[in-house]
Scaffold this active site. Sequence first.
Site, PDB file in Angstrom:
ATOM      1  CD  GLU A 105      -2.824  -1.233   2.387  1.00  0.00           C
ATOM      2  OE1 GLU A 105      -2.389  -1.551   3.288  1.00  0.00           O
ATOM      3  OE2 GLU A 105      -4.088  -1.047   2.357  1.00  0.00           O
ATOM      4  CD  GLU A 125      -3.121  -6.739   3.444  1.00  0.00           C
ATOM      5  OE1 GLU A 125      -3.089  -7.467   2.733  1.00  0.00           O
ATOM      6  OE2 GLU A 125      -2.506  -5.432   3.557  1.00  0.00           O
TER       7      GLU A 125
HETATM    8  N1  T1G Z   1       4.601  -7.511  11.348  1.00  0.00           N
HETATM    9  C1  T1G Z   1       5.566  -7.999  12.666  1.00  0.00           C
HETATM   10  N2  T1G Z   1       6.307  -9.102  12.533  1.00  0.00           N
HETATM   11  C2  T1G Z   1       6.231  -9.776  11.427  1.00  0.00           C
HETATM   12  C3  T1G Z   1       5.805  -9.408  10.328  1.00  0.00           C
HETATM   13  C4  T1G Z   1       4.780  -8.241  10.533  1.00  0.00           C
HETATM   14  N3  T1G Z   1       3.986  -7.990   9.356  1.00  0.00           N
HETATM   15  N4  T1G Z   1       5.912 -10.171   9.309  1.00  0.00           N
HETATM   16  C5  T1G Z   1       7.034 -11.109   9.892  1.00  0.00           C
HETATM   17  N5  T1G Z   1       7.464 -10.698  10.976  1.00  0.00           N
HETATM   18  C6  T1G Z   1       8.292 -11.257  12.040  1.00  0.00           C
HETATM   19  C7  T1G Z   1       8.157 -12.782  12.374  1.00  0.00           C
HETATM   20  O1  T1G Z   1       7.033 -12.898  13.202  1.00  0.00           O
HETATM   21  C8  T1G Z   1       9.486 -13.346  12.800  1.00  0.00           C
HETATM   22  O2  T1G Z   1       9.651 -12.653  13.831  1.00  0.00           O
HETATM   23  C9  T1G Z   1      10.302 -12.472  11.898  1.00  0.00           C
HETATM   24  O3  T1G Z   1       9.440 -11.324  11.228  1.00  0.00           O
HETATM   25  C10 T1G Z   1      10.727 -13.302  10.205  1.00  0.00           C
HETATM   26  O4  T1G Z   1       9.576 -13.513   9.805  1.00  0.00           O
HETATM   27  C11 T1G Z   1      -2.762  -2.249   6.996  1.00  0.00           C
HETATM   28  C12 T1G Z   1      -3.262  -4.460   8.005  1.00  0.00           C
HETATM   29  C13 T1G Z   1       7.641 -11.228   5.368  1.00  0.00           C
HETATM   30  C14 T1G Z   1       7.353 -13.182   3.853  1.00  0.00           C
HETATM   31  O5  T1G Z   1       0.966 -10.313   6.220  1.00  0.00           O
HETATM   32  O6  T1G Z   1       4.560 -13.099   5.239  1.00  0.00           O
HETATM   33  O7  T1G Z   1      -0.489  -4.705   6.492  1.00  0.00           O
HETATM   34  O8  T1G Z   1       9.911 -15.257  14.789  1.00  0.00           O
HETATM   35  O9  T1G Z   1      10.136 -15.931  10.136  1.00  0.00           O
HETATM   36  O10 T1G Z   1       9.922 -16.690   6.538  1.00  0.00           O
HETATM   37  O11 T1G Z   1      -3.184  -3.232   5.011  1.00  0.00           O
HETATM   38  O12 T1G Z   1       7.218 -13.014   7.565  1.00  0.00           O
HETATM   39  O13 T1G Z   1      11.911 -14.011  13.970  1.00  0.00           O
HETATM   40  O14 T1G Z   1      10.558 -13.155  16.203  1.00  0.00           O
HETATM   41  O15 T1G Z   1       8.056 -15.069   8.669  1.00  0.00           O
HETATM   42  O16 T1G Z   1      11.382 -14.969   5.715  1.00  0.00           O
HETATM   43  C15 T1G Z   1       0.468  -7.778   6.054  1.00  0.00           C
HETATM   44  C16 T1G Z   1       3.598 -11.220   7.064  1.00  0.00           C
HETATM   45  C17 T1G Z   1       0.184  -7.480   7.494  1.00  0.00           C
HETATM   46  C18 T1G Z   1       3.136 -10.543   5.920  1.00  0.00           C
HETATM   47  C19 T1G Z   1       9.206 -13.152   5.598  1.00  0.00           C
HETATM   48  N6  T1G Z   1       1.922  -8.594   5.870  1.00  0.00           N
HETATM   49  N7  T1G Z   1       4.942 -11.908   7.129  1.00  0.00           N
HETATM   50  O17 T1G Z   1       8.966 -14.519   5.838  1.00  0.00           O
HETATM   51  O18 T1G Z   1      10.420 -14.757   7.810  1.00  0.00           O
HETATM   52  S1  T1G Z   1      -1.290  -6.731   7.752  1.00  0.00           S
HETATM   53  C20 T1G Z   1       2.010 -10.084   5.987  1.00  0.00           C
HETATM   54  C21 T1G Z   1       5.351 -12.474   6.010  1.00  0.00           C
HETATM   55  C22 T1G Z   1      -1.263  -5.301   6.907  1.00  0.00           C
HETATM   56  C23 T1G Z   1      -2.388  -3.314   6.033  1.00  0.00           C
HETATM   57  C24 T1G Z   1      -2.539  -4.638   6.539  1.00  0.00           C
HETATM   58  C25 T1G Z   1       6.570 -13.382   6.278  1.00  0.00           C
HETATM   59  C26 T1G Z   1       7.763 -12.647   5.068  1.00  0.00           C
HETATM   60  P1  T1G Z   1      10.538 -14.000  14.965  1.00  0.00           P
HETATM   61  P2  T1G Z   1       9.481 -14.988   8.999  1.00  0.00           P
HETATM   62  P3  T1G Z   1      10.444 -15.246   6.218  1.00  0.00           P
END
Ligand code: T1G
Length: 678
Positions: A105, A125
């Site tokens: 976004e 999301e």
């Molecule tokens: N927020 C907080 N922590 C996050 C995070 C996030 N969005 N994404 C990953 N982490 C942490 C995860 O918990 C882990 O922590 C570390 O980063 C490595 O992640 C307003 C409302 C980016 C593809 O859904 O898909 O935006 O265990 O082990 O396999 O419209 O993380 O090391 O302490 O998964 O290399 C939308 C979610 C949010 C993406 C990387 N975004 N993340 O994968 O590493 S909602 C997502 C992923 C939003 C807006 C809306 C994956 C990754 P720790 P990982 P990875």
Amino acid sequence: MASPISTEKHGNVLVISSDNPPVNALGQAVREGLKNGIEQAASDNEIEAVVIRCDGRTFFAGADITEFGKAPKGPSLPEVCDAIEASEKPVVAAIHGTALGGGCEIALACHYRVAVPSAKLGLPEVKLGLIPGAAGTQRLPRLVGAEAALPLVVMGNPIPAKKAQAIGLVDELVGEGSLAQDAAEFARSKVGADIPRTSEMTNNQDGVKNPDLFDEFRAKNGRKLRGFDAPNAGIEAVKAAGEMAFEDGVKKERELFAKLMGGTQSAAMRHYFFAERAANKIDDVPADTPLIDVKKVGIIGAGTMGGGIAMNFLSAGIPVTILEMKQDALDRGTGTMRKNYENTAKRGRMTEEQVEGAMGLLTPTLEYDDLADCDLVIEAVYENMDVKKEVFAKLDEVVKDGAILASNTSYLDIDEIATATDRPGYVIGLHFFSPANVMKLLEVVRGEKTRDDVLATAMKLSKKIGKVAAVSGVCPGFIGNRMLSKRQEQANQLILEGANYWEVDEVLLDFGFPMGPFQMGDLAGLDIGWHRDPSKVTTVREALCAKGRFGQKAGKGFYDYDDARQRTPSDEVKQIIADFAEKEGNAQRDISKDEIRERLLYPMVNEGAKILEEGMAQRASDIDVVWINGYGWPLYTGGPMFWADTVGLDTVVAGLEKHGLPVSDYLRAKAQKGERLT
Ligand code: T1G
């Protein structure tokens, strides 16, 4: 605390950088820093263009999920996006890694987007039970059209930069090693040009000209979306983008978002997001435990399981030597693997060369000696303790020291198997689920003597082969099958007491499982393990087999099947069960679907509580990970443990007592203290 956002002037371009490991989540400090950076660019006359980029592994990977549920602190992500878009100087997003959710976004609010070829962009999301909440559902269709926006918003799968460029989401692909300077160059080239703001574009009119687009998309993806709330909200939001002014569409998106955020499905799916990541951590094994380098894997048994297991490693580029006892079994096994790959290629999910690449890493053999230099050997032979011990004794002799010896057993005692070797520390259970090359779950069974480095290696390797792993202790059925047996027990008991078997299936289908136990029996075949003596009837299944009701393959099992394999409940079967029940002295009565659901699911929760109490699972959320990935427990309820917390443990305990079912002390204590399992 220093802001994660820094700015740097490169001539007439201001580069705004985020350094917020691990994934540049858009936490409050990042949002504030971005807003300040845009204001700085606006007020600095030397600046004529802006680049927004990130340090570390990825562009912003979304809103900071750990902030959800807490009191929001400004500036909000929509505010930041609007400030970026309103800039009078061109703003370019420089994308690498995964620009996801709020990150995508932010990129959409920028006036241009350049990306390295290895980058991915997406709006995942829906996988958190949400929809984009910073106008993503309104800007994306205006930029790329409703048709191209729908899969991104509603299915939530990211797309590679090349495909993003093809649909117009990315303006230019730049060099992997020169993203920052190429983005600055690109920004300079846009100085003085009209500023393209996605909120003002009109490519979303394709959805207005072809209003069937939305229902067609919903119908095409119906099965996958069954039971989930967010995907439908996503479709509504994209539809609104075509019908409403931007501001009104944003209001509609925010309404839909707020409703989802407040619902149990999103809480459940956010729980699962962290549960899946937590499962990979072993509490009492240091994170820096040295790993064993697994360069070559041996598989014993080229049957359904052995072949499927082998494919996981071949697809991850790890060479496999697969061993069978007889040439024809070996040929059959390797032939099936090739056929599976070729089917995947036919569906466009693999190229021919990838098939040849994977099969090229496979070495079939009849000789144990060929396993000598393997770093890991997994046996998938007949589920019999003596056979397993014989195999492990042989492996202990043949395979080099320091190699891991794993069993794919689904319930046998790993500690007992380990006694057949002189290296119990290197023995572990790797319980794959059939079909092993498809099902994501891997139960990693930790023996009494399993070494930390062996366990840590297994967890790391599980990620490499695309599995979701959870550690189980040694107990009959480990985590999943142990809980499944409780559900199965009640299912069989319920129909003896008069419950309609099709209603038992319907209760689980309505709950969100892909299939009920009696449908499953018909699919797998009721005659598996049948002694073939129609005169000997000691179970309902034997009663059905005695009548030739072997399941789908016989056109009849619990259900009658038509040529299209559509099932119909059978009065004959209802009678067979009633007769059998009467013979067994079971009085029949009408049983409600509520009672069926409580008796199927509450004993599973109780068994999960016992698994926790005995330390057979590290944490309740691991049990959720097992059931969602291994048995189709509906993701939108968060798994058996999270679901029990949603229902309320006191309700679960009361339900168990009402039906005269056992309540573990652990569960009762949690309920009495008003505590949660997760
Ligand atoms: N927020 C907080 N922590 C996050 C995070 C996030 N969005 N994404 C990953 N982490 C942490 C995860 O918990 C882990 O922590 C570390 O980063 C490595 O992640 C307003 C409302 C980016 C593809 O859904 O898909 O935006 O265990 O082990 O396999 O419209 O993380 O090391 O302490 O998964 O290399 C939308 C979610 C949010 C993406 C990387 N975004 N993340 O994968 O590493 S909602 C997502 C992923 C939003 C807006 C809306 C994956 C990754 P720790 P990982 P990875």
